[in-house]
Motif scaffolding. Structure first.
Motif, PDB file in Angstrom:
ATOM      1  N   SER A   6       1.561 -25.437-104.206  1.00 37.30           N
ATOM      2  CA  SER A   6       1.691 -23.978-104.202  1.00 37.30           C
ATOM      3  C   SER A   6       1.023 -23.206-103.300  1.00 37.30           C
ATOM      4  O   SER A   6      -0.122 -23.597-102.981  1.00 37.30           O
ATOM      5  CB  SER A   6       1.684 -23.391-105.574  1.00 37.30           C
ATOM      6  OG  SER A   6       0.430 -23.551-106.174  1.00 37.30           O
ATOM      7  N   CYS A   7       1.174 -22.101-102.782  1.00 35.68           N
ATOM      8  CA  CYS A   7       0.155 -21.204-102.022  1.00 35.68           C
ATOM      9  C   CYS A   7       0.713 -19.548-102.437  1.00 35.68           C
ATOM     10  O   CYS A   7       1.730 -19.240-102.982  1.00 35.68           O
ATOM     11  CB  CYS A   7       0.519 -21.184-100.498  1.00 35.68           C
ATOM     12  SG  CYS A   7       1.952 -20.957 -99.822  1.00 35.68           S
ATOM     13  N   GLU A   8      -0.228 -18.685-102.226  1.00 36.55           N
ATOM     14  CA  GLU A   8       0.016 -17.217-102.457  1.00 36.55           C
ATOM     15  C   GLU A   8      -0.076 -16.542-101.286  1.00 36.55           C
ATOM     16  O   GLU A   8      -0.861 -16.467-100.508  1.00 36.55           O
ATOM     17  CB  GLU A   8      -1.023 -16.851-103.550  1.00 36.55           C
ATOM     18  CG  GLU A   8      -0.942 -15.463-103.624  1.00 36.55           C
ATOM     19  CD  GLU A   8      -1.903 -14.791-104.962  1.00 36.55           C
ATOM     20  OE1 GLU A   8      -1.901 -13.995-105.292  1.00 36.55           O
ATOM     21  OE2 GLU A   8      -2.765 -15.781-105.025  1.00 36.55           O
ATOM     22  N   VAL A   9       1.227 -15.584-100.966  1.00 39.68           N
ATOM     23  CA  VAL A   9       1.093 -14.812 -99.903  1.00 39.68           C
ATOM     24  C   VAL A   9       0.879 -13.484-100.122  1.00 39.68           C
ATOM     25  O   VAL A   9       1.475 -12.825-101.234  1.00 39.68           O
ATOM     26  CB  VAL A   9       2.612 -14.730 -99.414  1.00 39.68           C
ATOM     27  CG1 VAL A   9       2.669 -13.820 -98.044  1.00 39.68           C
ATOM     28  CG2 VAL A   9       2.983 -16.227 -99.082  1.00 39.68           C
ATOM     29  N   GLN A  10      -0.372 -12.864 -99.691  1.00 41.44           N
ATOM     30  CA  GLN A  10      -0.578 -11.580-100.002  1.00 41.44           C
ATOM     31  C   GLN A  10      -0.151 -10.670 -99.008  1.00 41.44           C
ATOM     32  O   GLN A  10      -0.638 -10.328 -98.017  1.00 41.44           O
ATOM     33  CB  GLN A  10      -2.236 -11.551 -99.955  1.00 41.44           C
ATOM     34  CG  GLN A  10      -2.878 -12.143-100.805  1.00 41.44           C
ATOM     35  CD  GLN A  10      -3.104 -11.404-102.390  1.00 41.44           C
ATOM     36  OE1 GLN A  10      -2.696 -10.413-102.165  1.00 41.44           O
ATOM     37  NE2 GLN A  10      -3.249 -12.412-103.422  1.00 41.44           N
TER      38      GLN A  10
END
Length: 224
Positions: A45-49
């Motif tokens: 998983s990764c987080e897109v800001q």
């Protein structure tokens, strides 16, 4: 005072602008190395800001171990991707891979294209595919059968041994005390035996008998 206040306020505003610029737009992901057994599953998983911006595109990309170029991952029966908005300013991108094989070994990361023709990438996760773990279901079943059989045999042997020891075995009767005889235990008394040997002169047939004189004792024999 006014100048100092204005300077501090300007510094705070400038710091806030820099912080917003660092977070938006950006991609947050952790750098890691994972080992997955062949036939297992993988989840990343990764987080897109994006801070509310729209029009961005992209997703997960993959680089094989013997390649120098990242390619976009296409969803399939084994590979699945999903997006979920945690807040109004960020979105989580998830990657699920089932039934992993050796071709899935390599580097994974999130790559996002922004409307301003800016590209952002998260940290890379390296995945190593190890040999498949041995199927322990059949082996464990055979081990359980062997253990049960061995326990049954041991129980039978112990039961037979105990039966052999307890068969026709009665406690022996108490020993009879020996009878004591006072006559047997008494020592015989010593008796004195005397023997007298007397020798007389021969007398003639016509001679009248003479008065016998006292015999002479030559020896005495004592028996004990």
């Amino acid at each position: 005072m006014k100048r100092a206040y204005m300077r501090s306020l300007t510094f705070l505003v400038f710091s806030g602008i820099l912080k917003v610029c660092e977070l938006c737009p950006s991609v947050r992901a952790s750098r890691a190395t994972k080992f997955v057994a062949e036939g297992g599953s993988l989840q990343l998983s990764c987080e897109v800001q994006h801070c509310g911006l729209s029009g961005w595109t992209g997703g997960w990309v993959f680089q094989e171990s013997d390649s120098l170029k990242f390619t976009s991952l296409i969803p399939s029966e084994r590979i699945g991707t999903s997006n979920s908005s945690s807040t109004a300013n960020s979105t989580h991108l998830s990657l699920h891979i089932h039934n992993i094989n050796q071709s899935d070994a390599g580097a994974y990361k999130c790559s996002i294209n922004w409307p301003q023709k800016i590209t952002s990438s998260g940290h890379v996760t390296y995945v190593n595919v190890t040999a498949a773990a041995a199927d322990s279901s059949g082996r464990s079943l055979s081990h359980r059968v062997l253990l049960c059989f061995g326990a049954l045999m041991c129980f039978s042997v112990v039961l037979g041994f105990v039966w052999c020891l307890t068969r026709d075995r009665h406690p022996p009767p108490p020993p009879v005390p020996p009878r004591t005889s006072f006559a047997a235990g008494a020592k015989p008394k010593k008796e004195l035996v005397y023997a007298e040997v007397a020798m007389n002169k021969s007398r003639r047939q016509n001679d009248p008998p003479k008065q016998a004189s006292e015999p002479t004792v030559y020896s005495s024999v004592r028996f004990s």
